[in-house]
Design an enzyme around this catalytic site. Sequence first.
Site, short mmCIF file in Angstrom:
data_model
loop_
_atom_site.label_atom_id
_atom_site.label_comp_id
_atom_site.label_asym_id
_atom_site.label_seq_id
_atom_site.Cartn_x
_atom_site.Cartn_y
_atom_site.Cartn_z
N GLU A 14 -98.40 -12.96 -23.08
CA GLU A 14 -98.12 -12.63 -24.47
C GLU A 14 -99.41 -12.89 -25.27
O GLU A 14 -100.00 -13.96 -25.19
CB GLU A 14 -96.97 -13.51 -24.96
CG GLU A 14 -96.85 -13.69 -26.45
CD GLU A 14 -96.59 -12.42 -27.23
OE1 GLU A 14 -95.75 -11.62 -26.81
OE2 GLU A 14 -97.25 -12.24 -28.27
N CYS A 62 -93.79 -15.86 -32.27
CA CYS A 62 -93.84 -15.32 -30.92
C CYS A 62 -92.65 -14.41 -30.66
O CYS A 62 -91.57 -14.61 -31.21
CB CYS A 62 -93.81 -16.49 -29.94
SG CYS A 62 -93.97 -15.97 -28.24
N CYS A 65 -90.97 -16.73 -26.83
CA CYS A 65 -90.14 -17.94 -26.99
C CYS A 65 -89.60 -17.97 -28.42
O CYS A 65 -89.90 -18.86 -29.19
CB CYS A 65 -90.93 -19.18 -26.66
SG CYS A 65 -92.41 -19.34 -27.65
N HIS A 69 -88.83 -21.65 -31.67
CA HIS A 69 -89.50 -21.97 -32.93
C HIS A 69 -88.51 -21.96 -34.09
O HIS A 69 -88.81 -22.47 -35.17
CB HIS A 69 -90.66 -21.01 -33.19
CG HIS A 69 -91.78 -21.19 -32.22
ND1 HIS A 69 -92.54 -22.34 -32.20
CD2 HIS A 69 -92.25 -20.41 -31.23
CE1 HIS A 69 -93.45 -22.24 -31.22
NE2 HIS A 69 -93.28 -21.08 -30.63
N ARG A 480 -93.12 -23.47 -21.84
CA ARG A 480 -94.52 -23.73 -21.51
C ARG A 480 -94.94 -25.16 -21.82
O ARG A 480 -96.10 -25.50 -21.63
CB ARG A 480 -95.42 -22.74 -22.23
CG ARG A 480 -95.30 -21.36 -21.65
CD ARG A 480 -95.77 -20.25 -22.58
NE ARG A 480 -95.25 -18.98 -22.09
CZ ARG A 480 -93.97 -18.61 -22.21
NH1 ARG A 480 -93.12 -19.35 -22.87
NH2 ARG A 480 -93.56 -17.48 -21.67
N SER A 503 -98.91 -23.66 -25.62
CA SER A 503 -100.12 -22.94 -25.19
C SER A 503 -101.34 -23.39 -25.99
O SER A 503 -102.47 -23.14 -25.57
CB SER A 503 -99.93 -21.42 -25.25
OG SER A 503 -98.99 -21.03 -24.28
N CYS A 547 -99.22 -18.06 -23.50
CA CYS A 547 -98.64 -17.34 -24.62
C CYS A 547 -99.55 -17.56 -25.82
O CYS A 547 -99.52 -18.61 -26.45
CB CYS A 547 -97.23 -17.79 -24.93
SG CYS A 547 -96.63 -16.86 -26.34
N CYS A 550 -97.99 -17.59 -29.61
CA CYS A 550 -97.50 -18.91 -30.02
C CYS A 550 -98.65 -19.82 -30.45
O CYS A 550 -98.53 -20.56 -31.41
CB CYS A 550 -96.83 -19.60 -28.84
SG CYS A 550 -95.10 -19.33 -28.76
NI1 NFE Z 1 -94.77 -17.79 -27.15
FE1 NFE Z 1 -94.20 -20.76 -26.50
C1 NFE Z 1 -93.40 -21.55 -25.13
C2 NFE Z 1 -93.92 -22.13 -27.60
S1 NFE Z 1 -96.23 -21.11 -26.22
S2 NFE Z 1 -94.09 -18.80 -25.59
O1 NFE Z 1 -92.87 -21.94 -24.17
O2 NFE Z 1 -93.70 -22.94 -28.27
O3 NFE Z 1 -96.63 -22.08 -25.60
#
Ligand code: NFE
Length: 568
Positions: A14, A62, A65, A69, A480, A503, A547, A550
């Site tokens: 991503e 994102c 995921c 969030h 992640r 990430s 990702c 994110c």
């Molecule tokens: Ni956009 Fe995420 C996850 C978050 S990035 S995927 O898992 O928070 O690290």
Amino acid sequence: MSTRITVDPITRIEGHLRIDVEINDEGKVSKSWSSGQMWRGIENILIGRDPKEAWTYTQRFCGVCTTIHAITSVRAVEDALNLEVPLNAHLVRNIIQAAHALQDHIVHFYHLSAVDWVDVVSALDADPVATSKLAESLSGWSLNGPHEMKAVQERLKTFVSSGQLGPFASGYWGHPAMKLPPEVNLMAVAHYLQALDVQQYANKIVAILGGKTPHIQNVAVGGISNSISHDAPSVLNIERLMLIEGFIDKLDHFVKTAYMTDVPAIGAFYLDWTGYGKGITNYLSVPDCPTDTKLLNFELPGGYIKNGDLSTFKSIDDWSNEYFRKGVAESSKHAWYEGDEALHPYKGTTNPQYTDFQDDGQYSWIKAPTFYNERAEVGPLADVHVGLASGHKGYTEYTNQAVDVIKAVSKNPAIPLSALQSTIGRHAARAIRAGVMVDNLRSQWQALMDNVATGDEDTFNAPEFPKGEISGVGIHQAPRGTLSHWIVIEDAKIKNYQAVVPSTWNAGARDANDQIGPYEASLMGNPIADPEKPLEVLRTVHSFDPCIACSIHLVDTEQKEIVKVKAL
Ligand code: NFE
Ligand code: MG
């Protein structure tokens, strides 16, 4: 003479990630840079807004995921308010998170990274009967029969002879680093296609509870907006919950008999990759899946481990833990933002300051998070270490199981724990975590059934905002890794908002002390057989499941190009 390679963008992830490596005379990576190439600044958009609506914005960090969030944002506001949330709300959120994690892990392995290891074209040479025999010797997955394998191979033949490889186009087929026998390749291709079908059931669970996916609609500061009733037809009722149970059964069967076997079985052919990709061996994980409204008990453990040594384990038992809350900081010294110093997220700033890609200066939109001034890896590999160190039953059992499969397939009796601290080990850790998460999904579903059976239909406690300044942190162990949203609220308006995202931990640039980050460290020493086809870079970077959307929250179109590589 060293050679420099730029892979930009790294695909099958991503967002926009650029990786630069220098390769020495021995053909190994001797320097590396991880660079996020986009920025959106959602934290800045939040300033001055109502904290109750922050989750609708943060969820747009994102498209992968999405759910997390939203949930982590309302947790941050609830923490600032000291607001107790009904048990049903925690359980519904836990179920959404577990289902989401499973969808994410399954898709990451089969659809985003397996083709780094599996040679799809070689599967055409496999004997379907021998493939079926091999697959059935490994597990009881129900779609391993000879007719299934033959059908998959026929489908693949049609595909290849049409000249339209679709998702399999421009892979590094025939690359010298591809080592699987044709039968293992065919088995993996079959499971790739079956995984496309299975992952939808995890998404259906998220959609049933969240209203839709991606981007759920059912969270609120103070709980959830689902109405719960045993028998009313248009709310969350027993019929919906039983439908979810059926989907859990399908996920359980696939994860435990295909995913958890495929990864160690494929890994057994790539034991050399237990020697690469180690990176930063400080591991951070936070507790998640609260099982009571006072937030004292969590099903998933948290803690910090230094230098890959389980005996250094320091537990993080709950979300009020001061050791965690005080230890996190982020530096922008090498990122395209103002300021060099590592700042605690309550004091964090997000003021862009773009320069070119400067090897020793600023080169990324991704800040560098640290834990007590140390770089740390987050994600399934950290979770497995913390799970083992804390004596978590699922992590222990599934790690042993994975090691047994590797030993049996490779006929190598000595697979130490340190083998996990590697590129291929990161995939094994994610498969182990998928086993834990499918058990977690079932336990939370059962807990919700049991709680609703007591007659408790509460889902929401209304928030009230005081005058003056308050602050809070929302915590989640995302697919992640460790995620935290830090909010400062003044007179019921957002004064500061910082998300320190998995990430960001892993893909971050050099820090305030010029220490390299986990992606960068993991690339050091990787062999590069063919600089024009740097499959090894993809393998190691993909093992983290990057990702970038994110982690940064513009696209630079004016970079110098040295070697441009089109990656699948
Ligand atoms: Ni956009 Fe995420 C996850 C978050 S990035 S995927 O898992 O928070 O690290
Ligand atoms: Mg800077």
